[in-house]
Design a protein around this motif. Structure first.
Motif, PDB file in Angstrom:
ATOM      1  N   GLU A 215       0.836  -1.199   0.000  1.00 28.63           N
ATOM      2  CA  GLU A 215       0.000   0.000   0.000  1.00 28.63           C
ATOM      3  C   GLU A 215       0.873   1.252   0.000  1.00 28.63           C
ATOM      4  OE1 GLU A 215      -2.768   0.069   3.202  1.00 28.63           O
ATOM      5  OE2 GLU A 215      -3.525  -1.953   2.843  1.00 28.63           O
ATOM      6  N   ASP A 216       0.601   2.155  -0.942  1.00 29.77           N
ATOM      7  CA  ASP A 216       1.287   3.453  -1.014  1.00 29.77           C
ATOM      8  C   ASP A 216       2.806   3.301  -1.017  1.00 29.77           C
ATOM      9  OD1 ASP A 216      -1.217   5.010  -0.780  1.00 29.77           O
ATOM     10  OD2 ASP A 216      -1.280   4.149   1.229  1.00 29.77           O
ATOM     11  N   CYS A 217       3.303   2.317  -1.727  1.00 32.61           N
ATOM     12  CA  CYS A 217       4.741   2.071  -1.812  1.00 32.61           C
ATOM     13  C   CYS A 217       5.328   2.649  -3.099  1.00 32.61           C
ATOM     14  CB  CYS A 217       5.034   0.570  -1.746  1.00 32.61           C
ATOM     15  SG  CYS A 217       4.654  -0.186  -0.146  1.00 32.61           S
ATOM     16  N   VAL A 218       6.606   3.009  -3.040  1.00 34.57           N
ATOM     17  CA  VAL A 218       7.323   3.562  -4.189  1.00 34.57           C
ATOM     18  C   VAL A 218       8.375   2.555  -4.649  1.00 34.57           C
ATOM     19  CG1 VAL A 218       8.824   5.411  -5.004  1.00 34.57           C
ATOM     20  CG2 VAL A 218       6.931   5.935  -3.460  1.00 34.57           C
ATOM     21  N   PHE A 219       8.292   2.169  -5.928  1.00 35.39           N
ATOM     22  CA  PHE A 219       9.227   1.196  -6.490  1.00 35.39           C
ATOM     23  C   PHE A 219      10.098   1.801  -7.582  1.00 35.39           C
ATOM     24  CE2 PHE A 219       5.719  -1.275  -4.820  1.00 35.39           C
ATOM     25  CZ  PHE A 219       6.282  -2.448  -4.349  1.00 35.39           C
ATOM     26  N   SER A 220       9.991   3.082  -7.810  1.00 36.26           N
ATOM     27  CA  SER A 220      10.665   3.697  -8.948  1.00 36.26           C
ATOM     28  C   SER A 220      11.393   4.964  -8.550  1.00 36.26           C
ATOM     29  CB  SER A 220       9.639   4.039 -10.037  1.00 36.26           C
ATOM     30  OG  SER A 220      10.228   4.725 -11.104  1.00 36.26           O
ATOM     31  N   GLU A 221      12.551   5.174  -9.181  1.00 32.03           N
ATOM     32  CA  GLU A 221      13.309   6.408  -8.967  1.00 32.03           C
ATOM     33  C   GLU A 221      14.139   6.690 -10.208  1.00 32.03           C
ATOM     34  OE1 GLU A 221      15.313   7.868  -5.056  1.00 32.03           O
ATOM     35  OE2 GLU A 221      16.877   6.815  -6.177  1.00 32.03           O
ATOM     36  N   ALA A 222      14.049   7.917 -10.711  1.00 31.29           N
ATOM     37  CA  ALA A 222      14.831   8.346 -11.874  1.00 31.29           C
ATOM     38  C   ALA A 222      14.710   7.349 -13.030  1.00 31.29           C
ATOM     39  CB  ALA A 222      16.298   8.530 -11.488  1.00 31.29           C
ATOM     40  N   GLN A 223      13.481   6.957 -13.342  1.00 30.54           N
ATOM     41  CA  GLN A 223      13.171   6.046 -14.433  1.00 30.54           C
ATOM     42  C   GLN A 223      13.801   4.659 -14.265  1.00 30.54           C
ATOM     43  OE1 GLN A 223      13.789   7.803 -18.302  1.00 30.54           O
ATOM     44  NE2 GLN A 223      12.264   9.378 -17.957  1.00 30.54           N
ATOM     45  N   GLN A 224      14.127   4.301 -13.069  1.00 28.22           N
ATOM     46  CA  GLN A 224      14.597   2.951 -12.771  1.00 28.22           C
ATOM     47  C   GLN A 224      13.558   2.265 -11.899  1.00 28.22           C
ATOM     48  OE1 GLN A 224      18.818   2.369 -11.728  1.00 28.22           O
ATOM     49  NE2 GLN A 224      19.083   4.562 -11.985  1.00 28.22           N
ATOM     50  N   GLY A 225      13.029   1.166 -12.401  1.00 31.15           N
ATOM     51  CA  GLY A 225      11.966   0.479 -11.693  1.00 31.15           C
ATOM     52  C   GLY A 225      12.411  -0.828 -11.073  1.00 31.15           C
ATOM     53  N   VAL A 226      11.540  -1.383 -10.262  1.00 32.72           N
ATOM     54  CA  VAL A 226      11.805  -2.655  -9.609  1.00 32.72           C
ATOM     55  C   VAL A 226      11.729  -3.782 -10.635  1.00 32.72           C
ATOM     56  CG1 VAL A 226       9.371  -3.076  -9.051  1.00 32.72           C
ATOM     57  CG2 VAL A 226      11.161  -4.075  -7.605  1.00 32.72           C
ATOM     58  N   ALA A 227      12.415  -4.890 -10.355  1.00 31.46           N
ATOM     59  CA  ALA A 227      12.353  -6.068 -11.218  1.00 31.46           C
ATOM     60  C   ALA A 227      11.896  -7.269 -10.413  1.00 31.46           C
ATOM     61  CB  ALA A 227      13.712  -6.342 -11.851  1.00 31.46           C
ATOM     62  N   PHE A 228      10.860  -7.945 -10.903  1.00 33.22           N
ATOM     63  CA  PHE A 228      10.419  -9.213 -10.343  1.00 33.22           C
ATOM     64  C   PHE A 228      10.697 -10.274 -11.401  1.00 33.22           C
ATOM     65  CE2 PHE A 228       7.689  -6.123  -8.132  1.00 33.22           C
ATOM     66  CZ  PHE A 228       7.813  -6.535  -6.803  1.00 33.22           C
ATOM     67  N   ALA A 229      11.697 -11.115 -11.178  1.00 39.98           N
ATOM     68  CA  ALA A 229      12.095 -12.116 -12.167  1.00 39.98           C
ATOM     69  C   ALA A 229      11.832 -13.520 -11.625  1.00 39.98           C
ATOM     70  CB  ALA A 229      13.571 -11.956 -12.518  1.00 39.98           C
ATOM     71  N   PHE A 230      11.045 -14.292 -12.370  1.00 37.60           N
ATOM     72  CA  PHE A 230      10.749 -15.672 -11.983  1.00 37.60           C
ATOM     73  C   PHE A 230      10.176 -15.745 -10.561  1.00 37.60           C
ATOM     74  CE2 PHE A 230      14.252 -15.713 -15.020  1.00 37.60           C
ATOM     75  CZ  PHE A 230      13.762 -16.585 -16.000  1.00 37.60           C
ATOM     76  N   SER A 231       9.446 -14.720 -10.153  1.00 37.67           N
ATOM     77  CA  SER A 231       8.877 -14.671  -8.809  1.00 37.67           C
ATOM     78  C   SER A 231       7.387 -14.959  -8.853  1.00 37.67           C
ATOM     79  CB  SER A 231       9.135 -13.305  -8.168  1.00 37.67           C
ATOM     80  OG  SER A 231      10.514 -13.098  -7.953  1.00 37.67           O
ATOM     81  N   ARG A 232       6.838 -15.405  -7.734  1.00 39.74           N
ATOM     82  CA  ARG A 232       5.418 -15.702  -7.643  1.00 39.74           C
ATOM     83  C   ARG A 232       4.707 -14.581  -6.886  1.00 39.74           C
ATOM     84  NH1 ARG A 232       4.072 -19.258 -11.211  1.00 39.74           N
ATOM     85  NH2 ARG A 232       2.059 -19.162 -10.159  1.00 39.74           N
TER      86      ARG A 232
END
Length: 244
Positions: free
Chosen positions: A71-88
């Motif tokens: 909830e209300d979380c930030v995953f991005s900064e300066a056009q760099q986003g989080v990566a979820f790879a092979f995750s459930r």
């Protein structure tokens, strides 16, 4: 140092330097915590709760987030986003989160819900919204209601019956995606790439459809639109529409 363990509660902490490799954080709670440049592999966050956290420049590989809630979380900064790879992330919920430029690479997303999230420039590479319920029964589920998907890479996305109501797809890539039976009411498809997009039985009532070429779509049988959308759709097909 507070141990990483199931049901733990973390508040106002910078956890950027912690080693989450193979950690078991089932049902853990994170409030106002920071995760920066964190590389996570094999960790379990099933049913975990994240509120007002910053998870920037992070990569989660082979991690478990089933039924987790953000909830209300930030995953991005300066056009760099989080990566979820092979995750459930089956049945995970993201509410009002900034997921700009996020990458969901071969992630399991059955029943995931993005509620009014910013997913601008995000990509879903072979993301799987399906779940086998039997030898011959496979269901798909997922919701993006009210989210911003501008410039997102949704090419070949398979989410028939998904909820995309009130979403913005401006300049998004929807080529060859399967959204048959999807809820697209009041969505904005202006300048989206829709070649081969399957929209049979989809509901586009109230959507911005100017420029949507029905001839280039993969399927349109049973597509639902309103009378006042006809002119824009016919014009996109090259039909001259006259008031008289």
């Amino acid at each position: 140092m507070q141990p990483l363990e199931p049901n733990a509660v973390f508040k106002g902490l910078d956890l950027s330097d912690r080693d989450f490799t193979d950690a078991d954080l089932t049902e853990a709670v994170f409030e106002d915590c920071r995760f920066e440049d964190v590389q996570v592999s094999g960790a379990g966050f099933e049913g975990a709760r994240f509120k007002a956290c910053r998870l920037v420049r992070c990569r989660f590989a082979h991690a478990e987030f089933r039924e987790a809630r953000f909830e209300d979380c930030v995953f991005s900064e300066a056009q760099q986003g989080v990566a979820f790879a092979f995750s459930r992330l089956d049945e995970a919920v993201f509410a009002r989160c900034d997921l700009s430029f996020a990458r969901f690479d071969r992630a399991g997303l059955y029943g995931v819900s993005f509620e009014a999230c910013n997913l601008r420039g995000s990509s879903f590479i072979k993301a799987d919204f399906a779940k086998a319920l039997g030898r011959s029964i496979v269901r798909t589920a997922g919701s993006f209601a009210g989210s911003n998907l501008e410039l997102a890479d949704l090419a070949e996305l398979r989410l028939p019956g998904g909820d995309f109501s009130r979403c913005s797809f401006r300049e998004a890539d929807l080529a060859n995606a399967d959204l048959e039976g999807a809820d697209l009411r009041e969505a904005d498809l202006f300048q989206a790439s829709t070649f081969g997009l399957k929209l049979a039985r989809a509901d586009l009532r109230g959507a911005e459809v100017s420029g949507l070429d029905l001839k280039a779509l993969g399927s349109i049988e049973g597509l639902r639109v309103t009378l006042d959308q006809q002119a824009a759709l016919l014009t996109a097909m090259g039909v001259e529409v006259s008031a008289t």
